[in-house]
Design a protein around this motif. Structure first.
Motif, PDB file in Angstrom:
ATOM      1  N   SER A  69      32.198  46.318  42.258  1.00 56.31           N
ATOM      2  CA  SER A  69      32.908  44.933  41.677  1.00 56.31           C
ATOM      3  C   SER A  69      33.569  44.366  41.971  1.00 56.31           C
ATOM      4  N   PHE A 114      33.294  40.229  43.110  1.00 57.71           N
ATOM      5  CA  PHE A 114      34.264  39.749  42.660  1.00 57.71           C
ATOM      6  C   PHE A 114      35.686  39.060  44.437  1.00 57.71           C
ATOM      7  N   LEU A 117      36.597  32.083  33.940  1.00 56.03           N
ATOM      8  CA  LEU A 117      37.254  33.477  33.014  1.00 56.03           C
ATOM      9  C   LEU A 117      36.897  34.388  33.933  1.00 56.03           C
ATOM     10  N   MET A 118      35.037  34.271  34.836  1.00 49.87           N
ATOM     11  CA  MET A 118      35.419  34.513  36.262  1.00 49.87           C
ATOM     12  C   MET A 118      36.842  35.614  37.461  1.00 49.87           C
ATOM     13  N   ALA A 162      38.985  37.412  35.524  1.00 49.00           N
ATOM     14  CA  ALA A 162      37.736  39.291  35.350  1.00 49.00           C
ATOM     15  C   ALA A 162      38.239  40.086  36.624  1.00 49.00           C
ATOM     16  N   GLY A 163      38.294  39.090  37.073  1.00 48.83           N
ATOM     17  CA  GLY A 163      38.168  39.671  38.664  1.00 48.83           C
ATOM     18  C   GLY A 163      40.075  39.629  39.325  1.00 48.83           C
ATOM     19  N   VAL A 184      42.213  40.604  37.158  1.00 47.83           N
ATOM     20  CA  VAL A 184      42.277  41.772  35.697  1.00 47.83           C
ATOM     21  C   VAL A 184      41.758  43.161  36.667  1.00 47.83           C
ATOM     22  N   LEU A 185      40.823  42.783  36.896  1.00 44.33           N
ATOM     23  CA  LEU A 185      39.975  44.559  37.515  1.00 44.33           C
ATOM     24  C   LEU A 185      40.894  44.884  39.045  1.00 44.33           C
TER      25      LEU A 185
END
Length: 137
Positions: free
Chosen positions: A12, A16, A126-127, A130-131, A133-134
């Motif tokens: 993931s 990202f 948003l993508m 999300a990355g 935060v990942l």
């Protein structure tokens, strides 16, 4: 869980970083290699907005932000692939720069009252977030 010898979490992160790297490197380099065309487009796009007189100043800023976001993400991707611990923080930095770039672009689109253009940035933002935060995991 593993896939192709990589944990799903690492895969993931790699995806990202690759996506962000491609997105922002291409966008930034397009502005570098086609600077005048992009500058003319932005001058026209913002001619009726409060940003009209600042396009010449803001164009190099967004170009630098986008290119930095992309290159930093690609360096993070490479470090992650090589197993370096710094890969997480470098890729997260790329995501952060990408988020900042998108906030700047979103602001410009909203000020120019290009609401469709602003809305088109939301999935990318948003993508990117999300990355971002990942990489905390």
């Amino acid at each position: 869980m593993e896939l192709f010898g990589f944990s799903v979490l690492l895969l993931s992160k790699l995806f990202f970083a690759a996506f962000n790297g491609i997105l922002f490197t291409q966008s930034g380099l397009d502005k570098v290699f086609h600077y005048q065309g992009n500058l003319d487009y932005f001058k026209d796009h913002f001619k009726k907005s409060p940003l009209a007189s600042t396009v010449g100043l803001l164009m190099p800023v967004i170009t630098l932000l986008e290119t930095s976001a992309g290159v930093t993400s690609l360096v993070g991707l490479l470090l992650l692939l090589l197993g370096h611990d710094a890969g997480n923080s470098v890729a997260a930095t790329g995501m952060g720069l990408g988020g900042l770039s998108l906030v700047c672009l979103f602001f410009g689109q909203r000020v120019a009252q290009d609401y469709a253009g602003a809305a088109a940035l939301v999935p990318y933002f948003l993508m990117t977030m999300a990355g971002f935060v990942l990489y905390a995991f």
